[in-house]
Every structure is written in C-alpha cells, then in structure tokens.
Design a protein around this motif. Structure first.
Motif, mmCIF file in Angstrom:
data_model
loop_
_atom_site.group_PDB
_atom_site.id
_atom_site.type_symbol
_atom_site.label_atom_id
_atom_site.label_comp_id
_atom_site.label_asym_id
_atom_site.label_seq_id
_atom_site.Cartn_x
_atom_site.Cartn_y
_atom_site.Cartn_z
ATOM 1 N N UNK A 86 -42.139 -29.081 -15.492
ATOM 2 C CA UNK A 86 -42.251 -28.868 -14.054
ATOM 3 C C UNK A 86 -43.244 -27.744 -13.756
ATOM 4 N N UNK A 87 -43.196 -26.682 -14.584
ATOM 5 C CA UNK A 87 -44.142 -25.575 -14.403
ATOM 6 C C UNK A 87 -45.573 -26.030 -14.665
ATOM 7 N N UNK A 88 -45.753 -26.881 -15.687
ATOM 8 C CA UNK A 88 -47.093 -27.403 -15.994
ATOM 9 C C UNK A 88 -47.635 -28.174 -14.801
ATOM 10 N N UNK A 89 -46.813 -29.047 -14.222
ATOM 11 C CA UNK A 89 -47.260 -29.837 -13.076
ATOM 12 C C UNK A 89 -47.665 -28.937 -11.914
ATOM 13 N N UNK A 90 -46.885 -27.916 -11.640
ATOM 14 C CA UNK A 90 -47.204 -27.033 -10.518
ATOM 15 C C UNK A 90 -48.469 -26.231 -10.778
ATOM 16 N N UNK A 91 -48.666 -25.782 -12.040
ATOM 17 C CA UNK A 91 -49.896 -25.039 -12.348
ATOM 18 C C UNK A 91 -51.123 -25.933 -12.176
ATOM 19 N N UNK A 92 -51.022 -27.191 -12.598
ATOM 20 C CA UNK A 92 -52.158 -28.109 -12.462
ATOM 21 C C UNK A 92 -52.411 -28.452 -10.993
ATOM 22 N N UNK A 93 -51.349 -28.550 -10.200
ATOM 23 C CA UNK A 93 -51.534 -28.769 -8.762
ATOM 24 C C UNK A 93 -52.194 -27.560 -8.102
ATOM 25 N N UNK A 94 -52.122 -26.409 -8.784
ATOM 26 C CA UNK A 94 -52.782 -25.201 -8.273
ATOM 27 C C UNK A 94 -54.199 -25.064 -8.813
ATOM 28 N N UNK B 39 -56.145 -31.480 -12.426
ATOM 29 C CA UNK B 39 -56.093 -31.876 -11.018
ATOM 30 C C UNK B 39 -57.215 -32.860 -10.683
ATOM 31 N N UNK B 40 -57.014 -33.693 -9.614
ATOM 32 C CA UNK B 40 -58.118 -34.465 -9.044
ATOM 33 C C UNK B 40 -58.290 -34.030 -7.595
ATOM 34 N N UNK B 41 -59.492 -34.215 -7.069
ATOM 35 C CA UNK B 41 -59.865 -33.641 -5.778
ATOM 36 C C UNK B 41 -60.229 -34.725 -4.761
ATOM 37 N N UNK B 42 -59.874 -34.487 -3.475
ATOM 38 C CA UNK B 42 -60.240 -35.435 -2.425
ATOM 39 C C UNK B 42 -61.627 -35.122 -1.904
ATOM 40 N N UNK C 43 -55.091 -25.607 -12.437
ATOM 41 C CA UNK C 43 -55.207 -25.389 -13.879
ATOM 42 C C UNK C 43 -55.443 -26.710 -14.612
ATOM 43 N N UNK C 44 -56.020 -26.616 -15.821
ATOM 44 C CA UNK C 44 -56.154 -27.748 -16.739
ATOM 45 C C UNK C 44 -55.380 -27.377 -18.004
ATOM 46 N N UNK C 45 -54.416 -28.206 -18.379
ATOM 47 C CA UNK C 45 -53.583 -27.888 -19.538
ATOM 48 C C UNK C 45 -53.593 -29.062 -20.508
ATOM 49 N N UNK C 46 -53.534 -28.726 -21.834
ATOM 50 C CA UNK C 46 -53.527 -29.770 -22.860
ATOM 51 C C UNK C 46 -52.787 -29.270 -24.100
ATOM 52 N N UNK C 47 -52.315 -30.196 -24.878
ATOM 53 C CA UNK C 47 -51.719 -29.879 -26.176
ATOM 54 C C UNK C 47 -52.056 -30.986 -27.158
ATOM 55 N N UNK C 48 -52.319 -30.584 -28.405
ATOM 56 C CA UNK C 48 -52.647 -31.559 -29.438
ATOM 57 C C UNK C 48 -51.414 -32.311 -29.894
ATOM 58 N N UNK C 49 -50.268 -31.654 -29.895
ATOM 59 C CA UNK C 49 -49.034 -32.362 -30.215
ATOM 60 C C UNK C 49 -47.870 -31.640 -29.552
ATOM 61 N N UNK C 50 -46.929 -32.431 -29.041
ATOM 62 C CA UNK C 50 -45.842 -31.843 -28.274
ATOM 63 C C UNK C 50 -44.651 -32.808 -28.320
ATOM 64 N N UNK C 51 -43.460 -32.312 -28.663
ATOM 65 C CA UNK C 51 -42.303 -33.212 -28.684
ATOM 66 C C UNK C 51 -41.815 -33.499 -27.264
#
Length: 699
Positions: A630-638, A665-668, A640-648
C-alpha cells in the motif's frame, strides 16, 4: 561457447579447466584473465557468451566487481565463483543480476555445463522480454500521446459547447422580455438579467425567493390560484395580466405567458412577462370620446372593438373586419363576439369580458376563427367603457394579431423542450423528428461532411412517420446551394426548379427550406433542411428558428467527432496493453483497473473474470493486509518509481509467488499523475530451480 574467466588463482584455473575439458555436450573455449582491468579490455575487444567471475580480485572486491562487469557487458550472463564460506555474497550477487554461482574447488563438468547453458538461455530470454516490453512501452507512450491529443480535442469541443450555451444564455439574458422559471412552491429558480433589471433587482436578489415578492399585494392570491391551475393542466398554456412592484415601489402592469415544463423529476413554470403599462394606460390617459374616435381609424395594426354586455359587436375598425374576414361593418354589426372565439378559449374570453363589464381592466391571449375559416392568435387589452348615450357599461378593446409570434414561440418550445437534455446521436434523431412535427412538414434532416470524401451525407433524417436510412446529399440540389453558406427557401414548384434531382421526384416534395451549419471558423460542416409535399410559404418564420439551432448542432457534431476519436484512442491504448507480452496493468488514481494485458490474467490465474473498473485490492484482497504494498502504491502515485529484482508475494490461498516488478506513475495531458502502471514477471519457477541448485551443491 566462448567463456571469459576472471580469476586470480592459478590453482582454481587448473581445476576449472580440468572440469570444463570433460564437457562434451557443447564446445567450450576459455579466455582467462586474472585482473578486472584485463577483463574490461577483453570485453571491449571480443565477444563472449558467458562470464565466470571471482568477485574478489586484486583490483576489485565484493559486489562492486559484479556491478562493474554488468555495466561493461549488460547483455552477457554472469556466473559467480565463490568460496565455500562466502555463499551469502553469491546470493546477494544473484539478487542484483547474476544468473547463477558455483563453489570453488567443487567443480563438476555436467554441473558446469548446465549452469552455463541455463545462464545463457535465461539471460537471452530476459533480454528478449525486456526488448519486447520496451517496444510495447514505446507504443503505449505513442498511444498515450494520441489519447492526450484526443482529450485536448474533447476539451476544445466542450469549450465550443460552453460557448454555444453562453450565447444562448446571453440571448436569454438580454431578450426584451422578463423570463422567470418557478417551481410549484412559487420559488424563483432563475430570472434573466433583463427581467431582474426591469424590476430594479439583481438576479441573485430574486433567485431562491418567492415570486410573490414582486407582485402587487392585491394580486398575490390570484397569482397563487393561477399558478396552481397551470401546474394542474401542464399541457395547456396560460395568459395572465397582473401588477408587479419594482424595488423602488413603482407599480407596473405585465402580460404573462405561462407554460409548464415537465422534467424527469419535477415540473417548473416557464413565465415570459411583457411590460404593458403604457398599453394599459391608454384607457386612462385618453378620454372616452378619444377612444371612440380610434374606432374610425383605418390605419395601424390593431383591431378595435366595442362589445355589449351580451357579447354583441357594436362597433369596430377596418382592421378588425380583416381579422374576422368580413367585408363591411354592416355585415358584422349584431354578430356575437363570442362566436368568433374558438371553443377551447371561449370560457376564458367570456370570463374576461364580464370582468371588464364589472369595471376591471384585463388582458388575454386567445384564438379566433374568421368567417372564411382562417384562425388567428389574438392578444387583447380590454377596458370598461360607459356609453354616454345609453349609460350601459360596454367592453372596449384594442386587439393585435400575434399568430406569427405564437408560431415561433410554439415551434421553439416544442424543439427546445424535446432536445434540452439530449446529446450525441439521441440529440440528432430527436431534433429532426421534433423539427418535422413542429413545422408540420414531411421531411427534416441534418447533414455532415463525409469523412471518406468531399461529400455530405445525412446525419439524421425523418420522413413520413419514421427515420430514414442515411443518404448522400445529391449534387445539383438546393442542399448543395445551402452548403455553400446560403439560406435557401423555395415555397413551391421545387420539382420545376430542380427537374434533374431524382430524390426530389422520388419523394414527391414541392417545397424546401434549409440553412447551413458552420463551425467556429465559419467553415460549413453541414446543414439543416425541411421538405414537404405541400407549399411552404412561411420561410421568414422557419429560417430564423433553424439559424438559432445551427450553433447547437455544430457543437454536437464536434462533440460527436471528439468522443469517437477519444474512444478510438482508448481502445487502441487498451489493445496495446492487452497484447503486451508481459504482465502489465494500468490503474487510475483510485487504483481501479484501466487496462490489463492478457499475460496478467495468465500469471495471476484470473481466468475470464473482467476486472476493468475494479479496485486492485478487490482483485487481490491479500494486499489489504500488506502495508508495504500500500505504501509503494501511494509513493508511486506521488511520483516515485519503484522496482525489485525479486520479491515474495503471499497469495490469499497461502501460496508464495516470487515476482520481479516495477511500478511507475503515468501522466495525463495536463502533466498530472493519472495513476500507476505495473510491470511484473513471475519468477517462481526460477527461484525453485535456484533452490534446487543450492540444495544440490550443499549435498
């Protein structure tokens, strides 16, 4: 297969070469260097299929060694060589991009071959996937730009509609009549600027307050009764004459036309008021003898009559004789005025007549029928007149023919009420049907420029009782003249004027009226036309009404084109996302799905379920318990660009999937963040293979 080995231990190289020499499934050529700098030189000079790397070298150590090699050769798979007590370093290396690792001193030819081949193939697949994702991402960017352009067109169209509405509002505000809309409680819902100014108020001072506040105290009860009667008979129009009081206390007489408009949820009264104070004062400012002298006037538009208590016509001027289609006054004298009034208006007229005889002044709109059958709408102002000879009170009236005005009002009201809340295709079809009905003609249609050529085709057409199939506007017809920007009216003889136009002959029409529809630049983009199988003499009435609607039609045509283009771009964008060969999902700011690739459905076993418009957490309810996501989604909506090579990722059914992911994020079109787009790769199988390799090595 050419392998670059970067290893500083000669003993390890001897063991490694011995193990590699046992491999027969693939030919292997080894290039060996003992320094990272030498490895850099080799990578610049030659081509290698794989790299065996000792991360701890004389000129570099740890994960920094791996990072530098990946920077120099991002497309070549790397297998780490690590000591038995340093497997943690190897696992960290795999997490940042190495394909596999081997333990020094424990070389096995078959295991080496499998590790190298798997690393090469995995790297190739990853590079191919990244290339395809990059390609699709570029296509998505192009599609998004197209979508932004179309949304800009839609915004421009909305501005056009708003400008059109503003023009209508300006016409409403400045028309020289007072216009009110009132609900059943008598509360003013709107008033035009002219009306408010005439009464000395601003619109804001009247809206939301009772309409009774502006009426003369003695007339308020009658206003309440008449409003109730109007709402009780919404299909009928009503006419009243009452006194209003201006803000400064001045009393004026107003003639009111009232029509009830029935909306989807409630009904309102549309009230048009005209100041008739000067008209009313004629009887007061002129003496009785002067009024009698007016009866002898042969000029002017008004009919003047003197009527006895029982309704008998006692005296009239020549204008009134024309109204009732009588050649001389001698023929009309002694006839009953009541007989000329149509039955549906007779009771109201008689009520007004007896009020006048009782000493009141009255105004009324009603219809009469002449002796030859012609019907006319009349507006009369009547005052009591005491005959100086007989001493009896009579009814003296000044009456005007308002037939053309009523036709314009009725035609406009019929069409406006029918299409007021409609847009798009519903507007066009409803408009032509109501237009034909309002003008009592057989055919009404709209045209627009054909997108496939320099022709005009029908946008909506109404014929005798049904909608017509689309057709191309015929060359050489009156429509062609209209489409050059001219208004055209042929009251009769249409077939004689255009004998070569087959459509005119086939339809059997003899009259035509049409006006062009233009865009904001003045370019003709279509036209409105009426045709009938009987003469159409009243072009002066029809053309102004058609011109009123041309700007609304132009706005609706532009809205239609913009919406079609926007829908096409959205469909194209969704198609790009849907067929991207990776798991991709596009969400809006509320985390509702906008577009999803087929791979997303496959990787997450969503089957045939339609998730467009659903919330991401409803599709994956387990995320509601994962604060990190949920925090990742909110940061990206603000932003940010986030990524991980592997994540359970622990699913709701308890199963653990391993993901490689990126969220951005994508922009209008305004540059604001419109939502997020997620790219994921399911690497659970790869993790399983790695764990099996680790277990095998530990054995």
């Amino acid at each position: 297969m050419i392998i670059l080995v970067i290893e500083d231990s000669r003993e390890e190289m001897t063991l490694l070469r011995a193990a590699l020499s046992t491999i027969t499934s693939v030919a292997i050529r080894v290039v060996h260097v003992d320094r990272l700098s030498a490895g850099h030189t080799c990578l610049n000079a030659g081509r290698f299929d794989a790299i065996l790397l000792d991360p701890n070298l004389p000129d570099s150590s740890g994960l920094d060694t791996l990072a530098r090699v990946q920077e120099w050769a991002p497309g070549i798979p790397v297998v780490i060589m690590t000591a038995q007590n340093d497997e943690q370093l190897a696992m960290e290396g795999i997490r940042i991009g190495a394909q596999d690792y081997i333990v020094k001193g424990r070389y096995d030819g078959a295991q080496l071959a499998r590790s190298l081949c798997t690393a090469v193939e995995r790297k190739r697949l990853l590079a191919d996937l990244e290339a395809r994702v990059a390609e699709r991402t570029a296509e998505l960017a192009v599609a998004n730009q197209s979508l932004q352009r179309d949304e800009t067109d839609l915004k421009r169209m909305e501005d056009t509609v708003r400008e059109s509405e503003e023009r209508f509002r300006a016409l409403y505000d400045e028309t020289p009549f007072m216009h009110f809309t009132v609900n059943q409680d008598g509360t003013v819902l709107s008033v035009n600027n002219f009306g408010a100014t005439q009464l000395g108020y601003t619109p804001e001072e009247l809206v939301g307050h009772s309409i009774l506040a502006v009426f003369y105290e003695e007339d308020k009860d009658a206003v309440v009764r008449n409003l109730a009667e109007a709402f009780g008979n919404p299909s009928c129009m009503a006419w009243w004459t009452f006194r209003m009081v201006k803000k400064d206390g001045t009393v004026i007489w107003v003639s009111e036309t009232v029509r009830i408009w029935r909306g989807a949820e409630t009904s309102v009264a549309l009230i048009a008021c005209e100041d008739v104070t000067a008209f009313k004062q004629v009887g007061k400012t002129r003496g009785e003898q002067e009024l009698l002298n007016m009866l002898m006037l042969n000029t002017g538009p008004s009919g003047i009559t003197r009527v006895a208590l029982d309704g008998t016509l006692l005296q009239m001027n020549p204008v009134w004789l024309k109204f009732i289609e009588t050649r001389s006054e001698q023929e009309a004298l002694g006839l009953s005025m009541f007989d000329f009034v149509l039955p549906e208006h007779r009771a109201a007229f008689m009520s007004m007549h007896y009020d006048v005889i009782d000493g009141h002044e009255r105004t009324l709109q009603f219809k009469i029928q002449g002796r030859r059958g012609a019907c006319r709408w009349m507006e009369t102002y009547a005052v009591p007149f005491r005959n100086p000879v007989t001493g009896y009170t009579e009814h003296l009236a000044v009456t005007n023919d308002i037939t053309e005005r009523k036709k314009r009002e009725d035609a406009l009201l019929v069409v406006v009420e029918g299409v007021a809340i409609q847009t798009g295709e519903d507007f066009f079809s409803s408009f032509v049907r109501r237009l034909a009905t309002a003008f009592n003609v057989q055919y009404a249609y709209l045209s627009e420029m054909d997108t496939e050529g320099p022709h005009f085709r029908s946008l909506a057409a109404w014929g005798p009782g049904a909608f017509l199939q689309p057709f191309v506007v015929p060359a050489g017809s009156p429509c062609e003249t209209v489409l050059t920007g001219q208004d055209v009216h042929h009251p009769d003889q249409l077939r004689a004027i255009y004998p070569h136009v087959r459509m005119i002959a086939d339809l059997g029409v003899v009259s035509y009226c049409g006006v062009p529809v233009t865009d904001r630049t003045g370019r003709v983009i279509g036209h409105i036309a009426l045709m009938d199988n009987k003469p159409m003499p009243n072009g002066k009435l029809m053309i102004p009404i058609l011109q009123v609607f041309s700007s609304r039609i132009a706005a609706e045509q532009e809205r239609k084109r913009a919406v079609q283009s926007l829908e096409h771009s959205r469909a194209l964008l969704q198609s790009f996302v849907e067929h991207t060969p990776a798991a991709v999902a596009m969400l809006d700011r509320q985390l509702r799905y906008v577009a999803v690739s087929q791979r997303w459905y496959q990787d997450y076993q969503l089957g045939t379920r339609d998730i467009i418009g659903q919330h991401h957490y409803d599709v994956f309810p387990e995320i509601r318990e994962m604060r990190e996501w949920q925090d990742i989604h909110q940061r990206c909506l603000a932003g940010a660009i986030e990524r991980r090579e592997e994540d359970p990722f622990v699913r709701a059914n308890g199963r653990t999937d391993w993901l490689r992911w990126e969220v951005r994020p994508w922009y209008d079109q305004k540059g604001a963040i419109g939502g997020i787009i997620m790219f994921t790769e399911l690497i659970t199988e790869q993790k399983r293979i790695q764990e099996e390799l680790l277990q095998a090595k530990e054995i």
